[in-house]
Write an enzyme that holds these catalytic residues in place. Structure first.
Site, short mmCIF file in Angstrom:
data_model
loop_
_atom_site.label_atom_id
_atom_site.label_comp_id
_atom_site.label_asym_id
_atom_site.label_seq_id
_atom_site.Cartn_x
_atom_site.Cartn_y
_atom_site.Cartn_z
N ASP A 188 0.82 -1.22 0.00
CA ASP A 188 0.00 0.00 0.00
C ASP A 188 0.85 1.27 0.00
OD1 ASP A 188 1.07 -0.22 2.51
OD2 ASP A 188 -0.83 0.04 3.59
N CYS B 211 5.16 -0.39 2.45
CA CYS B 211 5.73 -1.73 2.65
C CYS B 211 7.09 -1.70 3.35
CB CYS B 211 5.81 -2.49 1.33
SG CYS B 211 6.92 -1.80 0.09
N HIS C 135 8.87 -3.72 -3.99
CA HIS C 135 8.24 -4.15 -2.74
C HIS C 135 9.28 -4.68 -1.75
CE1 HIS C 135 4.76 -5.28 -0.36
NE2 HIS C 135 5.24 -6.49 -0.19
#
Length: 226
Positions: free
Chosen positions: A94, A97, A203
């Site tokens: 979101d 991370c 990520h």
């Protein structure tokens, strides 16, 4: 009119006090959990002790890979996790991370990411001279932007996290030429190790040995301390 004004003032004061109590509760929980889980540090480091780390260079995010590159990078990361017998605790993608993954390593829950972000931004503000040279924009604009929920963390915030939490932060990455990056505190000896997987510029997740992987739990309630 005067009664209405008084009610609004009382409501505002009550909201402010509630917000302050929330912050204090988060700080208390963070301190207790940090002590509780500090003894677990080092397991992943022993597993990867044969890897030669690459020195860390703080930088802001400037490149986002295209779909094909990102897919190849992800496969490379999964292969490395399998080779070294490591497990990712997956956190929400979101925009928070990096902070969620750091929270999981520090407190065994990604739910304290707001507290982690606040501490890192405070470090950026209080020690401007340590980080300003790595930021190619007005520095005040940078740390104000980084204070917003959903703003992606970068390699500057990782360095600030290492300095703030006196932690060596180790990244198992998806980079083709760079498997392992190590971020160390600049002016103190690290007191713990934090291990993250890094799907490059996409990520972060929290990293454990498979046998030490935590069992998923519901977030702890704030009344847990009392």
């Amino acid at each position: 009119m005067s009664n209405g004004t008084q009610s609004v003032g009382e409501c505002s004061s009550s909201t402010s006090l509630s917000s302050q109590r929330d912050i204090e509760d988060d700080q208390m929980i963070a301190a207790v959990l940090s002590e509780e889980y500090a003894k677990l540090d080092g397991a992943v480091g022993r597993r990867l002790s044969n890897l030669e780390p690459v020195p860390h260079i703080p930088r802001i995010n400037s490149y986002i890979p295209n779909f094909n590159d990102a897919s190849f990078d992800h496969q490379r990361l999964l292969q490395r996790l399998n080779v070294y017998g490591l497990y990712e605790v997956k956190v929400s993608g979101d925009g928070n991370c990096q902070f969620r993954a750091l929270s999981d390593q520090l407190y065994k829950s990604p739910e304290y990411h707001k507290h982690v972000r606040k501490e890192i931004v405070r470090q950026l503000k209080d020690y401007r001279s340590l980080y300003e040279g790595y930021v190619p924009m007005k520095y005040k604009r940078y740390y104000k932007k980084m204070a917003k929920s959903g703003e992606w963390g970068d390699h500057v915030t990782l360095q600030a996290a290492a300095d703030k939490f006196a932690a060596k932060i180790c990244l198992l990455t998806s980079f083709r030429e760079t498997c392992f990056i190590e971020i160390t505190p600049q002016y103190q000896e690290p007191k713990r190790e934090l291990w993250l997987s890094f799907w490059s510029e996409v990520h972060y997740n929290s990293l454990y040995e498979i046998q030490d992987a935590p069992i998923p739990q519901r977030p702890r309630k704030k009344h847990w301390l009392f």
